[in-house]
Design a protein around this motif. Structure first.
Motif, mmCIF file in Angstrom:
data_model
loop_
_atom_site.group_PDB
_atom_site.id
_atom_site.type_symbol
_atom_site.label_atom_id
_atom_site.label_comp_id
_atom_site.label_asym_id
_atom_site.label_seq_id
_atom_site.Cartn_x
_atom_site.Cartn_y
_atom_site.Cartn_z
ATOM 1 N N ASP B 289 32.022 37.646 52.026
ATOM 2 C CA ASP B 289 33.147 36.950 52.670
ATOM 3 C C ASP B 289 34.160 37.959 53.180
ATOM 4 O OD1 ASP B 289 34.342 35.569 49.501
ATOM 5 O OD2 ASP B 289 32.711 36.916 49.919
ATOM 6 N N GLN B 290 33.850 38.511 54.326
ATOM 7 C CA GLN B 290 34.659 39.575 54.902
ATOM 8 C C GLN B 290 36.051 39.088 55.316
ATOM 9 O OE1 GLN B 290 34.526 42.717 55.361
ATOM 10 N NE2 GLN B 290 32.440 43.329 54.964
ATOM 11 N N LEU B 292 39.265 36.564 55.392
ATOM 12 C CA LEU B 292 39.964 35.711 54.420
ATOM 13 C C LEU B 292 39.682 34.284 54.674
ATOM 14 C CD1 LEU B 292 43.210 37.735 54.140
ATOM 15 C CD2 LEU B 292 41.889 36.918 52.220
ATOM 16 N N THR C 82 31.008 54.036 38.541
ATOM 17 C CA THR C 82 30.385 53.876 39.856
ATOM 18 C C THR C 82 31.181 52.936 40.748
ATOM 19 O OG1 THR C 82 28.247 54.105 38.764
ATOM 20 C CG2 THR C 82 28.228 53.262 40.999
ATOM 21 N N PHE C 84 30.254 50.596 43.598
ATOM 22 C CA PHE C 84 29.011 50.071 44.157
ATOM 23 C C PHE C 84 29.113 49.812 45.650
ATOM 24 C CE2 PHE C 84 26.499 49.232 40.361
ATOM 25 C CZ PHE C 84 27.461 49.368 39.385
ATOM 26 N N GLN C 85 27.975 49.863 46.296
ATOM 27 C CA GLN C 85 27.940 49.623 47.741
ATOM 28 C C GLN C 85 28.418 48.224 48.070
ATOM 29 O OE1 GLN C 85 24.031 50.075 49.398
ATOM 30 N NE2 GLN C 85 24.822 50.324 51.472
ATOM 31 N N SER C 86 28.072 47.252 47.213
ATOM 32 C CA SER C 86 28.500 45.874 47.463
ATOM 33 C C SER C 86 29.767 45.540 46.686
ATOM 34 C CB SER C 86 27.382 44.919 47.047
ATOM 35 O OG SER C 86 27.185 45.020 45.647
ATOM 36 N N TYR C 87 30.449 46.568 46.198
ATOM 37 C CA TYR C 87 31.701 46.467 45.425
ATOM 38 C C TYR C 87 31.493 45.861 44.035
ATOM 39 C CZ TYR C 87 33.054 46.632 50.336
ATOM 40 O OH TYR C 87 33.118 46.922 51.662
ATOM 41 N N ALA C 88 30.642 44.831 43.929
ATOM 42 C CA ALA C 88 30.337 44.211 42.635
ATOM 43 C C ALA C 88 31.588 43.838 41.856
ATOM 44 C CB ALA C 88 29.455 45.138 41.789
ATOM 45 N N LEU C 89 32.581 43.304 42.539
ATOM 46 C CA LEU C 89 33.765 42.822 41.833
ATOM 47 C C LEU C 89 33.404 41.523 41.127
ATOM 48 C CD1 LEU C 89 36.569 43.332 44.506
ATOM 49 C CD2 LEU C 89 35.890 44.845 42.646
ATOM 50 N N PRO C 134 38.894 38.107 44.045
ATOM 51 C CA PRO C 134 38.106 38.825 45.053
ATOM 52 C C PRO C 134 37.886 38.056 46.361
ATOM 53 C CG PRO C 134 37.140 39.185 42.926
ATOM 54 C CD PRO C 134 38.290 38.236 42.711
ATOM 55 N N HIS C 135 37.668 36.738 46.270
ATOM 56 C CA HIS C 135 37.362 36.029 47.516
ATOM 57 C C HIS C 135 38.579 35.920 48.422
ATOM 58 C CE1 HIS C 135 39.370 32.118 46.647
ATOM 59 N NE2 HIS C 135 39.176 32.485 45.398
ATOM 60 N N GLN C 136 39.733 36.319 47.920
ATOM 61 C CA GLN C 136 40.938 36.301 48.741
ATOM 62 C C GLN C 136 41.237 37.659 49.369
ATOM 63 O OE1 GLN C 136 43.219 34.860 45.319
ATOM 64 N NE2 GLN C 136 43.945 33.178 46.593
ATOM 65 N N LEU C 137 40.331 38.604 49.186
ATOM 66 C CA LEU C 137 40.573 39.952 49.697
ATOM 67 C C LEU C 137 39.711 40.263 50.904
ATOM 68 C CD1 LEU C 137 40.405 41.844 46.289
ATOM 69 C CD2 LEU C 137 42.474 41.118 47.472
ATOM 70 N N SER C 138 40.197 41.154 51.742
ATOM 71 C CA SER C 138 39.393 41.617 52.864
ATOM 72 C C SER C 138 38.442 42.700 52.357
ATOM 73 C CB SER C 138 40.302 42.201 53.944
ATOM 74 O OG SER C 138 40.831 43.437 53.488
ATOM 75 N N GLY C 139 37.498 43.107 53.237
ATOM 76 C CA GLY C 139 36.513 44.109 52.837
ATOM 77 C C GLY C 139 37.148 45.395 52.359
ATOM 78 N N LYS C 142 38.764 44.894 48.949
ATOM 79 C CA LYS C 142 37.784 44.829 47.864
ATOM 80 C C LYS C 142 37.318 46.229 47.502
ATOM 81 C CE LYS C 142 35.771 40.422 49.156
ATOM 82 N NZ LYS C 142 34.643 39.818 49.817
ATOM 83 N N ALA C 166 29.839 49.286 54.762
ATOM 84 C CA ALA C 166 30.028 47.904 55.224
ATOM 85 C C ALA C 166 31.289 47.728 56.054
ATOM 86 C CB ALA C 166 30.066 46.970 54.030
#
Lengths: 266, 292, 367
Positions: B289-290, B292, C82, C84-89, C134-139, C142, C166
């Motif tokens: 989810d890039q 917001l 580490t 991670f490449q996908s952040y793994a938050l 996390p879902h409230q953050l931009s790339g 994160k 990414a």
């Protein structure tokens, strides 16, 4: 090293126990269907007499046939209607779309007992006599959400460009459905049919409520037989059902895989 | 000829079919059940005016409240046991290779291809005084004489879990599949041991699956009257038995409807819980989810 | 000789399904370095990182960190962290709880946790984001939380697995700068894995170029770029022009004459060569000197014509086909002397380079 070995043992031991739980009762049934002894407490020799008695038990065979008939018809109708519903939800815009999805969800989540009385009430209200038709309609209805989900999932992965290309080349909606969507969906549709057949054959609660005296089905007959005591024909019946179902699954899976390779070979 | 079934007609046909079937056989009946619960029973016409709250009063009355509660307990225990068995089972399965997993899942579904009633009959044979369980227990000397396993709450729970276990496993497996492996590695990376990883990462993130599984087990368990009929004693009544009696024997439809409404309300509550659990988990904390 | 390195992999072999991804692999990293492992996909660089983190175990060999043999140590007990490449938050935890997680696992007292989390978030400039999920953050946000979550534990080594891949171009450039700044500020050893050579050159103190599980060259970015040890490194980093030649004369130490494309050239090399040695002469596009053929009348050089010319804003990049068929890449900067030059297709030009800017390697150095 022993740590890894132990956890592997634990893992498969646990899985084995669960399957033991799931299969032991069935295994006993199947074994006893060949057991000369009536009570099945110990093995008194191989015999097929229970299968003979099952065959001679007209009431039971009729009930068996009725259940198979309903299952086959309901599965076919549910697959047809369900596929069209999935089509509607996926492709068409209509005002009650959300309501439709919600109703399908409610249908899937409602416990059988609640569905059973909703069916009973509506059939009585509509004046539909309890028997073949009420049973069929009820079975079709409760199979619908499962067909829709199975088919819809595969529909979503269909490239919309293909459908647009078809439209661009002049195909009507009906044509697109018949000639493009349905063939590509075949594996999911078949899976939906199989699922519906299974659900219909397995049903006890809903069937108990909406069938009538004129159309006896399996669970009713079996119930009246086993309530009083031991009935070894039931063992034979169970074995027959199992073999039949396994064959059906084998055939369907073969067809599904064949369909899949056809699709992949593009 | 096919031109007759022009685009618009096919589309309209499909939509009409969809909406009317669901409307007539799902929406209307459910509304009618709720409506019936407020009506007065009648031997000829099943339910007539006037509107009354009598049925609900009866449901909450002493006589029935006890049965209601016992049914809840039976179903509750069933759910907990199914969860305790199903959770590790689903976890183990989700860790396996695709092929093994497909085979094991398939094997779990096979028993469904005989009618559920027949399967319960099989359990009845198993648990009888001379059935396999007792034969083994007595034979190995664990007990002196055969135990009374049939016609007890134990037998009912045994039967319910037997039928409903696969339904607990499926949503749990879906939950485990959604679990991002890199989150567990991140847990390791940050110093969490196996127990902490389970408590802080795996368990909370599989909550939606747990709630869904409980939903799919608890509610149907309450309704499976045939299990109680075949395996249970006089006191092992499920809500399903009461409803069945009211509808098919006593013919007090409004009363039966009232009980059903309770089940529907319970279903609503559990669905709300499921919704909340999903909100808590809120998708992956990774890259998908890039914006917001 | 010298003191043992801060982190070393000694003769590490790692197999996946009977294929050796790494074979007798050695690596030495110093304390406080920004070290990058660079290579194409599948070269084993991620495996190196995972071995250090503890997510994989070597089949053979040892891993030593700050004097301790960590080869058999579980990941959760290693003093590494580490990104991670996908952040793994953790999606179900707030930013604060995510960052605090490692400290919680180490049973750090609550007051200290709060202090250190705030510190870490300040370093990544996300001080006000504690209660977000996390879902409230931009790339990019994160990514920074992931970094904070790692550095708050004060690890001995910070491992970053293609962490910026990414992000979009501008953000990536910004984060490269940020990472470098954080590393300098904290002094932690960073091991960064990427396939982007530009990234590797701009951020690192030293770079290891890998291919097919084999180390190709270790050195500073300048060494890697200007003095590649073999053709693989030369080609992987930036663009390269390769001339094949044979040594015909030894002039002085490290100065030779060679026959290239039929002409004699003076070469400077940083190794000892002998007459008859086959060599590759490597030149970066920006090292070539191009002139219109009319302006170069009589001068020594190669001739050819321009087959392609691209304006990139900073430079004019051209492909020139020599008369003998060889294709060269040239990159010329616009400057005050010549702000507007351009080439027409098939225009004839003269090619040479500044003597001493060439890099010579022996032709039997396998790439």
């Amino acid at each position: 090293m022993t740590r890894i070995f132990n956890s592997g043992l634990l893992k498969w031991g646990f899985i084995g126990l669960v399957f033991l739980y799931l299969y032991l009762p069935m295994a006993v049934l199947v074994t006893n269907s060949f057991n000369k002894s009536k009570y099945g407490h110990k093995w008194s020799g191989f015999s097929l007499k229970w299968y003979e008695e099952l065959w001679d038990n007209d009431a039971m065979m009729q009930a068996f046939g009725h259940s198979l008939l309903i299952a086959a018809l309901a599965a076919t109708a549910a697959t047809l209607i369900g596929t069209l519903m999935a089509l509607a939800i996926h492709r068409y815009k209509f005002p009650l779309k959300n309501a439709t999805s919600s109703l399908l969800f409610v249908l899937m989540m409602s416990p059988d007992i609640v569905l059973a009385i909703t069916f009973l009430i509506i059939f009585i209200a509509l004046g539909i006599q309890l028997g073949f038709w009420s049973l069929l309609i009820a079975h079709i209805t409760f199979c619908l959400p499962f067909v829709v989900i199975t088919v819809y999932a595969q529909m979503k992965s269909l490239d919309p460009n293909i459908l647009e290309a078809a439209q661009d080349l002049g195909a009507s909606e009906a044509r697109i459905f018949r000639v493009i969507i349905l063939p590509i969906m075949a594996p999911a549709v078949l899976a939906g049919w199989l699922l519906s057949f299974t659900l219909s054959l397995d049903d006890v609660i809903i069937s108990s409520f909406v069938t009538g005296p004129g159309f006896e089905i399996l669970p009713i007959r079996v119930f009246s037989m086993v309530k009083v005591g031991v009935s070894p024909e039931v063992n034979a019946l169970a074995t027959v059902l199992l073999v039949m179902s396994l064959t059906l699954v084998a055939v369907t899976t073969y067809l599904i895989n064949k369909g899949k390779t056809l699709n992949d070979s593009e | 000829m096919t031109a007759f079934f022009a685009n618009l007609n096919f589309r309209k046909l499909v939509i009409t079919l969809t909406v009317s079937w669901l409307g007539i056989f799902v929406l209307l009946p459910h509304l009618m059940v709720v409506g019936t619960s407020f009506l007065t029973p009648d031997s000829d016409n099943f339910a007539i005016w006037p509107i009354t709250l009598n049925n609900y009063r009866q449901v909450l009355s002493e006589t029935y409240a006890g049965v209601f509660w016992d049914s809840l307990v039976l179903s509750g225990i069933t759910t907990v046991i199914a969860l305790l068995i199903g959770y590790p089972f689903a976890y183990l399965l989700s860790r396996m290779g695709k092929a093994t997993r497909a085979i094991l899942l398939f094997m779990m579904v096979i028993p469904f291809w005989t009618n559920s009633l027949i399967r319960i009959y099989a359990i009845k044979m198993l648990l009888g005084k001379k059935g396999i369980f007792n034969t083994v227990l007595v034979g190995s000397g664990i007990v002196d004489k055969p135990l009374q396993l049939l016609y007890t709450d134990f037998a009912v729970i045994f039967g319910l879990v037997y039928i409903l276990l696969p339904f607990m496993v499926l949503p749990l497996m879906a939950s485990f599949d959604k679990l991002d492996q890199s989150l567990i590695e991140a847990g390791k990376d940050l110093g969490a041991n196996a127990f902490n990883r389970f408590r802080n990462i795996i368990l909370p993130l599989t909550m939606p699956g747990v709630v869904a599984g409980c939903l799919i087990v608890f509610l149907p368990a309450m309704g499976m009257f045939y299990v109680a009929d075949l395996l249970g004693g006089a006191k092992s009544l499920l809500l399903g038995n009461i409803i069945k009696n009211q509808f098919l024997v006593t013919r007090d439809w409004p009363f039966g409807s009232a009980f059903s409404v309770f089940l529907i309300v319970l279903m609503g509550a559990l669905l709300w819980l499921y919704y909340k659990a999903n909100q808590y988990v809120q998708k992956k904390g990774g890259m998908d989810d890039q914006n917001l | 000789m010298g003191s043992p390195s801060f982190l070393s992999l000694k003769q590490v072999t790692k197999r996946f399904e009977s294929q050796a991804v790494l074979y007798e692999f050695d690596l030495n990293i110093e304390d406080g370095e920004f070290f990058t492992v660079l290579g194409p996909s599948g070269c084993g660089k991620t495996t190196v990182l995972r071995l250090i983190a503890g997510f994989e175990s070597p089949d053979e060999g040892k891993i030593l960190l700050d004097g301790q043999d960590i080869t058999r140590l579980d990941a959760e007990k290693r003093p590494t962290n580490t990104v991670f490449q996908s952040y793994a938050l953790f999606p179900h935890m707030t930013v604060f709880d995510n960052v605090a997680f490692g400290l919680k696992m180490s049973n750090v007292p609550k007051a200290e946790i709060t202090e250190r989390v705030k510190e870490a978030l300040a370093v990544v400039q996300l001080a006000d984001f504690e209660q977000r999920k996390p879902h409230q953050l931009s790339g990019g946000q994160k990514q920074r939380v992931a970094i904070a979550r790692a550095i708050v534990n004060r690890p001995k080594v910070l491992l970053l697995d293609e962490s910026l891949s990414a992000l979009d171009y501008k953000l990536r450039k910004q984060m490269q700068y940020e990472l470098k700044r954080i590393q300098r500020q904290l002094g932690i050893t960073f091991i960064y894995v990427t396939h982007d050579q530009e990234e590797a050159l701009s951020m690192s103190d030293r770079v290891l170029v890998m291919n097919n599980g084999q180390p190709q060259q270790v050195g500073t970015p300048r060494e890697i770029y200007e003095s590649p040890r073999n053709l693989f490194v030369a080609r992987f980093i930036g663009e390269i022009n390769v001339f094949d030649g044979v040594i015909t004369e030894v002039l002085t130490d490290y100065k030779y004459r060679a026959d290239i494309h039929g002409k004699q050239w003076e070469l400077a090399a940083d190794q000892r060569l002998e007459i008859g040695d086959k060599v590759h002469v490597l030149l970066r596009p920006e090292d070539l000197r191009i002139e219109y053929i009319e302006d170069a009348e009589g001068r020594d050089g190669l001739t050819g014509q321009v087959v392609e010319s691209n304006y990139t804003g900073k430079t004019l990049d051209s492909i020139i086909q020599l008369d003998d068929g060889t294709r060269l890449m040239a990159s010329e900067f616009f400057n005050e002397d010549d702000p507007d030059f351009s080439y027409k297709i098939n225009q004839r030009v003269w090619v040479n380079w500044v003597h001493g800017w060439e890099h010579v390697i022996k032709a039997d150095e396998l790439a």
